[in-house]
Design a protein around this motif. Structure first.
Motif, short mmCIF file in Angstrom:
data_model
loop_
_atom_site.label_atom_id
_atom_site.label_comp_id
_atom_site.label_asym_id
_atom_site.label_seq_id
_atom_site.Cartn_x
_atom_site.Cartn_y
_atom_site.Cartn_z
N SER A 169 -2.50 -9.95 -20.43
CA SER A 169 -1.82 -10.36 -19.02
C SER A 169 -2.03 -8.82 -18.13
O SER A 169 -1.81 -7.76 -18.57
N THR A 170 -1.95 -9.12 -16.92
CA THR A 170 -1.61 -7.93 -15.92
C THR A 170 -0.40 -7.35 -16.07
O THR A 170 -0.16 -6.32 -15.49
N VAL A 171 0.76 -8.06 -16.72
CA VAL A 171 1.92 -7.67 -17.12
C VAL A 171 1.75 -5.98 -17.88
O VAL A 171 2.43 -5.22 -17.79
N TYR A 172 0.59 -6.07 -18.43
CA TYR A 172 0.47 -4.77 -19.61
C TYR A 172 -0.64 -4.03 -18.93
O TYR A 172 -1.35 -3.06 -19.57
N SER A 173 -0.92 -4.05 -17.73
CA SER A 173 -1.75 -3.19 -16.86
C SER A 173 -1.38 -1.73 -16.75
O SER A 173 -2.05 -1.07 -16.00
N VAL A 174 -0.07 -1.43 -17.16
CA VAL A 174 0.40 -0.05 -16.52
C VAL A 174 0.43 0.80 -18.09
O VAL A 174 0.81 2.01 -17.86
N SER A 175 -0.18 0.29 -18.88
CA SER A 175 -0.18 1.18 -20.03
C SER A 175 -1.29 2.26 -19.98
O SER A 175 -2.15 1.97 -19.02
N PRO A 176 -1.23 3.29 -20.84
CA PRO A 176 -1.82 4.45 -20.66
C PRO A 176 -3.43 4.12 -20.58
O PRO A 176 -4.22 4.56 -19.73
N ASN A 177 -3.85 3.47 -21.77
CA ASN A 177 -5.36 2.96 -21.80
C ASN A 177 -5.57 2.02 -20.68
O ASN A 177 -6.93 2.07 -20.25
N LEU B 32 -12.51 -8.44 -8.18
CA LEU B 32 -13.51 -8.52 -9.00
C LEU B 32 -13.21 -8.00 -10.50
O LEU B 32 -13.78 -8.75 -11.56
N PHE B 33 -12.38 -6.99 -10.90
CA PHE B 33 -12.19 -6.51 -12.16
C PHE B 33 -11.38 -7.75 -12.84
O PHE B 33 -11.57 -8.13 -13.97
N GLY B 34 -10.43 -8.49 -12.01
CA GLY B 34 -9.56 -9.39 -12.62
C GLY B 34 -10.44 -10.64 -13.02
O GLY B 34 -10.47 -11.29 -13.93
N MET B 35 -11.45 -10.96 -12.18
CA MET B 35 -12.28 -12.01 -12.30
C MET B 35 -13.23 -11.69 -13.60
O MET B 35 -13.46 -13.02 -14.49
N ILE B 36 -13.73 -10.62 -13.62
CA ILE B 36 -14.61 -10.08 -14.94
C ILE B 36 -13.48 -10.49 -16.06
O ILE B 36 -14.15 -11.01 -17.16
N ASN B 37 -12.49 -9.94 -16.24
CA ASN B 37 -11.61 -9.93 -17.46
C ASN B 37 -11.34 -11.55 -17.59
O ASN B 37 -11.47 -12.06 -18.72
N GLU C 150 12.44 -3.26 -18.39
CA GLU C 150 12.09 -1.91 -18.91
C GLU C 150 10.83 -1.67 -19.34
O GLU C 150 10.06 -2.73 -19.73
N VAL C 151 10.07 -0.61 -19.10
CA VAL C 151 8.68 -0.21 -19.41
C VAL C 151 8.68 0.73 -20.44
O VAL C 151 9.37 1.41 -20.63
N ILE C 152 8.03 0.12 -21.51
CA ILE C 152 8.04 0.86 -22.92
C ILE C 152 7.45 2.19 -22.70
O ILE C 152 8.06 3.16 -23.24
N TRP C 153 6.65 2.57 -21.68
CA TRP C 153 5.99 3.69 -21.54
C TRP C 153 7.02 4.78 -21.00
O TRP C 153 6.74 5.84 -20.99
N ALA C 154 7.85 4.30 -20.05
CA ALA C 154 8.93 5.13 -19.55
C ALA C 154 9.99 5.48 -20.51
O ALA C 154 10.48 6.54 -20.19
N ARG C 155 10.14 4.91 -21.84
CA ARG C 155 10.88 5.58 -22.92
C ARG C 155 10.21 6.47 -23.42
O ARG C 155 9.25 6.35 -23.87
N VAL D 107 -2.25 -4.06 -27.21
CA VAL D 107 -3.19 -4.41 -26.18
C VAL D 107 -3.60 -2.80 -25.64
O VAL D 107 -4.67 -2.84 -25.44
N ASP D 108 -2.67 -2.03 -25.45
CA ASP D 108 -3.11 -0.62 -25.33
C ASP D 108 -3.92 -0.10 -26.20
O ASP D 108 -4.89 0.67 -26.03
N LEU D 109 -3.60 -0.35 -27.41
CA LEU D 109 -4.41 0.31 -28.59
C LEU D 109 -5.74 0.01 -28.56
O LEU D 109 -7.00 0.68 -28.52
N ILE D 110 -6.23 -1.40 -28.41
CA ILE D 110 -7.51 -1.95 -28.43
C ILE D 110 -8.15 -1.64 -27.07
O ILE D 110 -9.31 -1.30 -26.99
#
Length: 239
Positions: A121-129, A154-159, A9-14, A78-81
């Motif tokens: 984590s990339t798991v958290y890459s679907v949050s709004p922010n 590139l973005f992943g390597m920077i992070n 489940e994705v928290i944002w889908a709730r 993670v989304d908040l920050i």
């Protein structure tokens, strides 16, 4: 018969609230802000459902109605920050300048919230922010003539590079706090030991390096900038 495993489940889908019934007493933003305050003050291990519930003034079991799992709580944090990125304005048209700015912003965010390197984590890459940041990245990279997948790399390597840099800073700081002498004294002792080993002749390449002279460590910010410049150089189209 064994029960069927719960579906992912994705928290944002709730929905945060349904169209019926009274308005919820707490918002996800309230919960995330409480958890971030705890983590900033006392570290990630101090973040528990019980403590977050106490922070916002509700019962622990009631909190599960808003946040079903601890992993969902981390995702809210993670989304908040991630909302601390300044995405105002439009991309400059200079992809290197824009990515440098985002990398430095990431450095500041991770330094302000040192716990995030443990849960990012990339798991958290679907949050709004997170999606807003990713969309800005892709907008900034429109002028970079590489495949779309390479832009994501590139973005992943920077992070990843920023996370590693901050994690190393944290390890050094923790080591400094845990010993009764100064960091300079420990560095001098370790440096002297290393030189004694190099002088044995067992490490000829290190000996050659030291014979040429090794520049002393300089401003950490300059070291970060060099790391970032070399990373961006590697993505410049050739020829």
């Amino acid at each position: 018969m064994a029960g069927r495993a719960a579906e992912p489940e994705v928290i944002w889908a709730r929905p945060e609230r349904t169209g019926r019934g009274p308005k919820p007493a707490y918002s996800r933003a309230d919960i995330a802000a409480a958890a971030v305050r705890i983590a900033d003050a006392d570290g990630l291990d101090a973040v528990s459902m019980r403590r977050v519930a106490a922070e916002i003034g509700c019962g622990t079991m009631s909190l599960y109605n808003y946040v079903p799992r601890k992993e969902d709580l981390y995702e809210l944090m993670v989304d908040l920050i991630s909302g601390e990125y300044d995405l105002s304005g439009e991309p400059s048209g200079d992809w290197r300048a824009d990515m440098t700015d985002l990398a430095r912003q990431a450095l500041g965010i991770m330094r302000r919230h040192p716990w995030v390197v443990r849960v990012m984590s990339t798991v958290y890459s679907v949050s709004p922010n997170a999606l807003r940041v990713l969309d800005r990245v892709l907008g900034s990279l429109e002028g970079l003539d590489v495949p779309p997948g390479t832009k994501l790399e590139l973005f992943g390597m920077i992070n990843g590079s920023v996370m590693t840099y901050v994690a190393n800073e944290q390890a050094i700081a923790e080591r400094t706090r845990s010993v009764p002498w100064s960091a300079e004294r420990e560095e001098a002792v370790r440096g002297a030991y290393m030189m004694s080993r190099v002088m044995t002749g067992e490490y000829p390449h290190l000996a050659a390096l030291f014979a040429q002279g090794v520049a002393p460590p300089d401003d950490p910010e300059a070291a970060f900038d060099r790391m970032l410049t070399r990373l961006l150089d590697s993505f410049e189209p050739q020829g």
